[in-house]
Design an enzyme around this catalytic site. Structure first.
Site, PDB file in Angstrom:
ATOM      1  N   CYS A  97       0.835  -1.202   0.000  1.00  0.00           N
ATOM      2  CA  CYS A  97       0.000   0.000   0.000  1.00  0.00           C
ATOM      3  C   CYS A  97       0.871   1.255   0.000  1.00  0.00           C
ATOM      4  CB  CYS A  97      -0.985  -0.042   1.172  1.00  0.00           C
ATOM      5  SG  CYS A  97      -2.353   1.144   1.007  1.00  0.00           S
ATOM      6  N   HIS A 184      -3.579  -5.094   0.539  1.00  0.00           N
ATOM      7  CA  HIS A 184      -2.994  -5.488   1.826  1.00  0.00           C
ATOM      8  C   HIS A 184      -3.066  -7.012   1.994  1.00  0.00           C
ATOM      9  CE1 HIS A 184      -2.378  -1.696   4.158  1.00  0.00           C
ATOM     10  NE2 HIS A 184      -3.280  -1.215   3.309  1.00  0.00           N
ATOM     11  N   GLU A 186      -1.786  -8.747   4.220  1.00  0.00           N
ATOM     12  CA  GLU A 186      -1.811  -9.102   5.647  1.00  0.00           C
ATOM     13  C   GLU A 186      -3.169  -8.902   6.302  1.00  0.00           C
ATOM     14  OE1 GLU A 186      -1.051  -4.646   5.949  1.00  0.00           O
ATOM     15  OE2 GLU A 186      -0.982  -6.241   4.454  1.00  0.00           O
TER      16      GLU A 186
END
Length: 237
Positions: A97, A184, A186
């Site tokens: 990001c 993202h 994660e």
């Protein structure tokens, strides 16, 4: 002693998200799991603390942030110079990001506010080229995203890897050691739905339907695999 993977902390998740899923570094470590049994170290690049020795790292992962690369904050300029040092040393680097945007900008690309507006929730990402980080993924994959800025021009020599409806530059590769994603990997479904809750008033003010976005947000295992594929394919223990 094995070299660590350094997580370069560029920002923090929304407080509601941090309360349920922890900081970005915790989410990254959790997403990689047992795949990496070497050490992890976190360095907050917003501080004046000495930067880690580039050749002392097995790899770097740069996190997201609510800051904008287009700001003139001294820490951002310092981080960009550090990215150029990492690139020159050919140490593996994965940008997420804001990290994706900062790496692109540091290496000669351009970043600006996305004219298509905010991209948030579980989105569909279209693969445009083959790359090890997308090993095992289909032609399209679900990914979790939350951002306003966009890489509007890639650095010279970079390969565009993926796009989405609102974001033409969802992933890129540069050389043998740099891989970056706008989404993202994660962020899981719990974190994504909480992010939408945290940004609900902004989404509504921009004419979006926060509840509908939240309802269709969930886990994105193929996107999460891009981070694990980076560790598998680029990081030497």
């Amino acid at each position: 002693m094995p070299k660590p993977i350094f997580i370069l902390r560029a920002g923090d998740p929304a407080s509601l998200v941090a309360a349920v899923r922890g900081q970005f570094a915790e989410m990254i470590v959790r997403a990689v799991g047992a795949l990496w049994d070497g050490p992890w170290e976190v360095h907050d690049i917003r501080t004046d603390a000495p930067l880690p020795a580039v050749r002392g790292a097995a790899a770097f992962v740069m996190t997201g942030s609510s800051s904008s690369v287009t700001d003139l904050d001294p820490w951002i300029r310092r981080a960009e110079a550090y990215v150029r040092e990492i690139a020159q040393a050919e140490v593996p680097l994965f940008g997420i990001c804001f990290g994706h945007q900062l790496v692109a900008h540091a290496l000669g690309g351009e970043v600006a506010k996305n004219p298509r507006g905010r991209e948030i929730g579980t989105i569909r990402v279209k693969r445009l080229a083959d790359d090890p980080i997308f090993a095992g993924a289909g032609a399209e994959l679900a990914a979790n995203a939350t951002h306003m800025d966009s890489v509007t021009r890639l650095p010279e020599g970079a390969r565009l890897l993926a796009s989405s409806e609102l974001e033409p530059t969802q992933a890129f590769a540069l050389g043998t050691a740099i891989r970056c994603v706008q989404f993202h990997p994660e962020i899981d479904g719990v974190a994504m739905r909480t992010y939408v809750e945290a940004r609900a008033s902004l989404i509504t003010a921009e004419g979006g339907d926060a509840e509908a976005i939240r309802a269709r947000s969930g886990d994105a295992p193929e996107a999460a695999e891009t981070l694990r594929n980076f560790v598998r394919g680029f990081v030497k223990g």
